[in-house]
Write an enzyme that holds these catalytic residues in place. Structure first.
Site: not given
Ligand code: NAD
Ligand code: DAU
Length: 346
Positions: A127, A129, A156
């Site tokens: 991601t 993010e 992640k």
């Protein structure tokens, strides 16, 4: 092996791949079936491709069962989607994020490593993010430093680092993609777009966090699937590729767009505008202000660009949720109700 193939993007990816003439192989879908995993997403695929699509209910934290599946099906490549994926849940209960996203990824890497030269590619789906939050200017590039802000994005980021470490230390043939917000069919309605669609249809309040001016860079899920398959086929081992939609939009604008489209194609019986349902609520703790992706590398090296515009993709998505009445009703009988009550009080 596709992990997390019963989730939103994983199921779209399997659907994309099995109908793609470039792919004639077999897919082993390994999924624990958490609240977000829904075998109904692939009922037609399971029926139409019994030899080429095989489902295995396995938790990627269970290394013994995972290794057995690798050996039984002679796995030579992994596309790794399985994860706890919802930021708000990671704020309420981060433990499962640490287990699945970090320990689960470690298990997969260890087993793939033990396959030696037979193992050809580990593609890790990640991601944007991990890069943290942007101010008003700038874009995330592949060399942007990692600054994750939520337990989800930190887990992640940890998994990305593990993949990188296995690549550098053990020569694991791996690629990583870091993608922006996806939307489209089969998305669990805890995420902004399907949540707004369903609440608006039910005449329930539409919760907008903070001032509604947080920005995400939206990508239609099929464009993401095509990007992953392009990277798996033509990407350079060891490389990371950013994937984005060129569609930066404030949350409140998206919410208004959904209200207006629904008023046009499925007017409320009350005759009222859905915009009246919009309710500004307490902000998400640590809420990242803005995400935006620079996907120049994927475009210039592998000739990928998003094909769906946000306007057409959003209409397609709304129409999908309007048509899939059974899918929506079934989702509502599961964990969805409990989550909506816990998070929003109704
Ligand atoms: P999702 O929550 O819809 O699906 C996750 C799937 O993983 C579910 O089928 C679930 O049952 C399965 N799963 C969870 N824990 C598991 C475990 N321990 N073992 C086996 N299976 C398990 O998620 P999504 O939105 O489809 O996201 C898929 C991947 O893409 C994730 O890795 C996510 O971080 C990443 N990603 C998502 C987005 C997005 O906008 N949704 C954007 C960029 C990257
Ligand atoms: O950027 C990629 C990420 O996008 C993925 O890695 C995550 O798995 C995925 O969940 C998504 O994360 P976001 O937190 O950006 O998505 P979400 O749909 O939860 O929220 C989108 C924006 O909408 C965010 O700014 C928070 C806001 N929001 C969300 C919900 C659920 C609201 O204002 N109200 C809501 O009820």
């Amino acid at each position: 092996m596709v992990t997390g193939g019963c989730g939103f993007i994983g199921s779209n990816f399997i659907r994309y791949l099995i109908g793609n003439s470039d792919f004639s192989g077999r897919i082993i879908n390994v999924d624990k079936l958490t609240y977000a995993g829904n075998p109904e997403n692939l009922t037609d695929i399971a029926r139409s491709f019994p030899g080429r699509y095989i489902f295995q209910k396995i938790d990627i934290c269970d290394a013994v069962k995972l290794e057995k599946a690798f050996l039984e099906y002679d796995i030579d490549a992994v596309c790794h989607f399985a994860a706890e994926s919802h930021v708000d849940r990671s704020i309420k209960d981060p433990g499962s994020f640490i287990q699945t996203n970090i320990v689960g990824t470690f298990n997969l890497l260890e087993i793939a490593k033990s396959r030696g030269d037979e193992f050809q590619l580990f593609h890790h789906v990640s991601t944007d993010e991990v890069y943290g939050s942007l101010g008003a200017e700038g874009l995330f590039r592949e060399d942007t430093p990692y600054r994750p802000n939520s337990p989800y994005s930190a887990s992640k980021a940890a998994s990305d680092h593990l993949v990188r470490a296995y690549l550098q230390t053990f020569g694991m043939p791996a690629t990583i993609s870091n993608c922006s917000n996806n939307y489209g069919p089969y998305q669990f309605p805890e995420k902004l777009i399907p949540l707004v669609i369903l609440n608006a249809l039910e005449g329930k309040p539409i919760p907008v966090y903070g001032d509604g001016k947080n920005v995400r860079d939206w990508l239609y899920v099929e464009d993401h699937c095509r990007a992953i398959w392009t990277i798996m086929n033509n990407g350079n081992t060891g490389e990371t590729y950013n994937v984005g939609g060129n569609a930066e939009i404030e949350n409140i604008v998206i919410v208004q767009m959904i209200c207006d489209i629904l008023d046009e194609i499925s007017p409320a019986t009350s005759g009222k505008s859905r915009r009246e349902l919009i309710s500004f609520v307490k902000d998400r703790p640590g809420h990242d202000r803005r995400y935006a992706i620079d996907f120049t590398k994927l475009k210039s090296e592998l000739n990928w660009s998003p094909q769906e515009s946000f306007h057409s993709g959003l209409r397609k998505t709304i129409n999908w949720y309007l048509k899939q009445k059974k899918w929506v009703e079934n989702i509502k009988t599961g964990d969805y109700q409990a989550w909506m009550k816990e998070q929003y009080g109704s």
